[in-house]
Design an enzyme around this catalytic site. Structure first.
Site, PDB file in Angstrom:
ATOM      1  N   HIS A 113       0.866  -1.194   0.000  1.00  0.00           N
ATOM      2  CA  HIS A 113       0.000   0.000   0.000  1.00  0.00           C
ATOM      3  C   HIS A 113       0.893   1.232   0.000  1.00  0.00           C
ATOM      4  CE1 HIS A 113      -3.918   1.983   1.725  1.00  0.00           C
ATOM      5  NE2 HIS A 113      -3.181   2.881   1.068  1.00  0.00           N
TER       6      HIS A 113
ATOM      7  N   GLU B 172     -11.278   3.385   5.849  1.00  0.00           N
ATOM      8  CA  GLU B 172     -10.237   4.331   6.305  1.00  0.00           C
ATOM      9  C   GLU B 172     -10.953   5.426   7.094  1.00  0.00           C
ATOM     10  OE1 GLU B 172      -8.217   6.471   3.165  1.00  0.00           O
ATOM     11  OE2 GLU B 172      -6.554   7.064   4.482  1.00  0.00           O
TER      12      GLU B 172
ATOM     13  N   HIS C 132       1.153   4.792  -2.515  1.00  0.00           N
ATOM     14  CA  HIS C 132       0.743   5.595  -3.678  1.00  0.00           C
ATOM     15  C   HIS C 132       2.017   6.237  -4.208  1.00  0.00           C
ATOM     16  CE1 HIS C 132      -3.589   5.432  -2.538  1.00  0.00           C
ATOM     17  NE2 HIS C 132      -3.059   5.250  -1.347  1.00  0.00           N
TER      18      HIS C 132
ATOM     19  N   ASP D 243       1.681   4.061   2.757  1.00  0.00           N
ATOM     20  CA  ASP D 243       0.618   4.879   2.158  1.00  0.00           C
ATOM     21  C   ASP D 243       1.199   6.031   1.326  1.00  0.00           C
ATOM     22  OD1 ASP D 243      -1.996   5.480   1.501  1.00  0.00           O
ATOM     23  OD2 ASP D 243      -2.620   6.097   3.515  1.00  0.00           O
ATOM     24  N   ASP D 244       1.533   7.134   1.962  1.00  0.00           N
ATOM     25  CA  ASP D 244       2.079   8.320   1.276  1.00  0.00           C
ATOM     26  C   ASP D 244       3.279   8.816   2.079  1.00  0.00           C
ATOM     27  OD1 ASP D 244      -0.141   8.866  -0.810  1.00  0.00           O
ATOM     28  OD2 ASP D 244      -1.232   8.616   1.069  1.00  0.00           O
TER      29      ASP D 244
HETATM   30  N1  ADE Z   1      -4.731   8.708  -2.125  1.00  0.00           N
HETATM   31  C1  ADE Z   1      -3.483   8.768  -1.639  1.00  0.00           C
HETATM   32  N2  ADE Z   1      -3.467   8.386  -0.358  1.00  0.00           N
HETATM   33  C2  ADE Z   1      -4.739   8.057  -0.024  1.00  0.00           C
HETATM   34  C3  ADE Z   1      -5.372   7.577   1.141  1.00  0.00           C
HETATM   35  N3  ADE Z   1      -4.697   7.352   2.270  1.00  0.00           N
HETATM   36  N4  ADE Z   1      -6.695   7.367   1.115  1.00  0.00           N
HETATM   37  C4  ADE Z   1      -7.384   7.586   0.000  1.00  0.00           C
HETATM   38  N5  ADE Z   1      -6.836   8.022  -1.128  1.00  0.00           N
HETATM   39  C5  ADE Z   1      -5.522   8.258  -1.152  1.00  0.00           C
HETATM   40 ZN    ZN Z   2      -3.854   4.722   0.482  1.00  0.00          ZN
END
Ligand code: ADE
Ligand code: ZN
Length: 341
Positions: A17, A200, A19, A278-279
């Site tokens: 996971h 989430e 992005h 995630d990010d």
């Molecule tokens: N796009 C990038 N990160 C995200 C996240 N945590 N939840 C939903 N969309 C995303």
């Molecule tokens: Zn995500």
């Protein structure tokens, strides 16, 4: 903790996971802005980092989409992907399944093929440099409509042999999985696997919809499923992999404090939970920082950490031979660490 941090550092793992647009570090953002003559509404890297203070998912998404505007050429996407792979390899990530958001780029006039060619070039280089494998997951933006998702699937048609799965991301509340049932069915007919962000910020019913209407192979986040014991039981019985992202949960205020993170409750409930970033450029750490954060805050030991890494291989879209090889290397690492103590 120093001992545990060293164990985490060497622990072979998959990341499921991430992005790729969320791995765009401020320094690279400024460099690409300069290279492409794109304006960034921040004076410096420091000023930009200071803006990474979010109250919820939407708050973050607004700045994340703004940041992605510096990505324009095939080389940009290659540089972005390689920067992530270099960083992930340093965290003993041996396999990564990365999300990309084509609509964020095609809506700005960047051809789908430019994004794909750049990401694939980065993946090829990562295999050469680090022996690391990677797969691509095309995410539909759920704040956009079904027709736009179908158009994106159409644009992906020439690239389907290089795309492993479709996913669903962006603003969850108000955009339930049912909105994308038909496009997920079409993706399934084309042989793509299916994953979706659910639970989430959205309620347990969105997780049920992802299971029943999108027929997901993996659940991204899933935290709010814990509010529904029957759903937890179903996810556990179905051996559904959850891609959990602790620093993201903290930064987007799903939890008030890392000490409240439910990762050990998930494992105790029999859920196949994994740890992911995630990010990472926005949430303050790559995958090992996420492992360390929960290890410290929830008192996880080596056994739980090894289970989380094991789950990452069990939940990855690998063929069975590759999976077995990764699991054997993981077992050898854990056994070697035990013997060396
Ligand atoms: N796009 C990038 N990160 C995200 C996240 N945590 N939840 C939903 N969309 C995303
Ligand atoms: Zn995500």
């Amino acid at each position: 903790m120093a001992d545990l941090a060293a164990f985490i550092a060497g622990l072979p793992k998959a990341e499921l996971h991430i992005h790729i647009e969320g791995s765009l570090e401020p320094e690279l953002m400024f460099a690409l802005a300069r290279r492409n003559g794109v304006d960034i509404p921040f004076a410096s890297v420091e000023e930009l980092r200071a803006a990474y203070d979010f109250s919820n998912l939407q708050d973050f998404l607004d700045i994340y989409y703004q940041g992605a505007a510096v990505l324009r050429t095939e080389e940009d996407f290659r540089d972005l992907a390689l920067a992530y792979f270099d960083r992930a390899a340093a965290d003993a990530v041996v396999h990564a399944e990365i999300f990309f958001d084509p609509q964020t780029h095609t809506d700005r006039g960047i051809p789908f093929g430019t994004v794909m060619a750049g990401l694939l070039a980065g993946m090829d280089e990562a295999r050469e440099r680090h022996g690391m494998s990677a797969k691509l997951i095309l995410c539909f933006l759920r704040h956009l409509d079904e027709a736009a998702a179908f158009e994106t699937l159409r644009q992906a048609e020439p690239w389907l042999d290089r795309i492993e799965a479709v996913g669903l991301d962006s603003s969850e509340l108000g955009h339930p999985p049912e909105k994308f049932a038909r496009v997920f069915a079409a993706a399934g007919e084309r042989g793509l696997k299916r994953v979706a962000h659910a639970g989430e910020e959205g309620p347990p019913d969105y997780v049920r919809q992802a299971l029943d209407l999108l027929h997901i192979d993996r659940l991204d986040h899933g935290n709010r499923a814990l509010e529904d014991p029957a759903l937890v039981e179903r996810l556990a019985r179905g051996e559904m992999t959850l891609t959990v992202c602790p620093l993201s949960n903290l930064k987007l205020r799903g939890i008030g404090d890392m000490a409240d993170h439910p990762i050990d409750r998930m494992l105790e409930a029999g859920l196949r939970a994994t740890i992911n970033s995630d990010d990472p450029a926005y949430f303050g750490g790559y995958v090992n920082a996420n492992y360390r954060a929960v290890a410290e805050a929830r008192g996880l030991g080596r056994e739980a950490l090894a289970t989380l890494a094991r789950n990452s291989f069990l939940g990855a879209f690998l063929d069975e031979e590759e999976r077995a090889a990764h699991l054997a290397r993981l077992d050898a690492y854990v056994a070697g660490e035990k013997a060396g103590r």
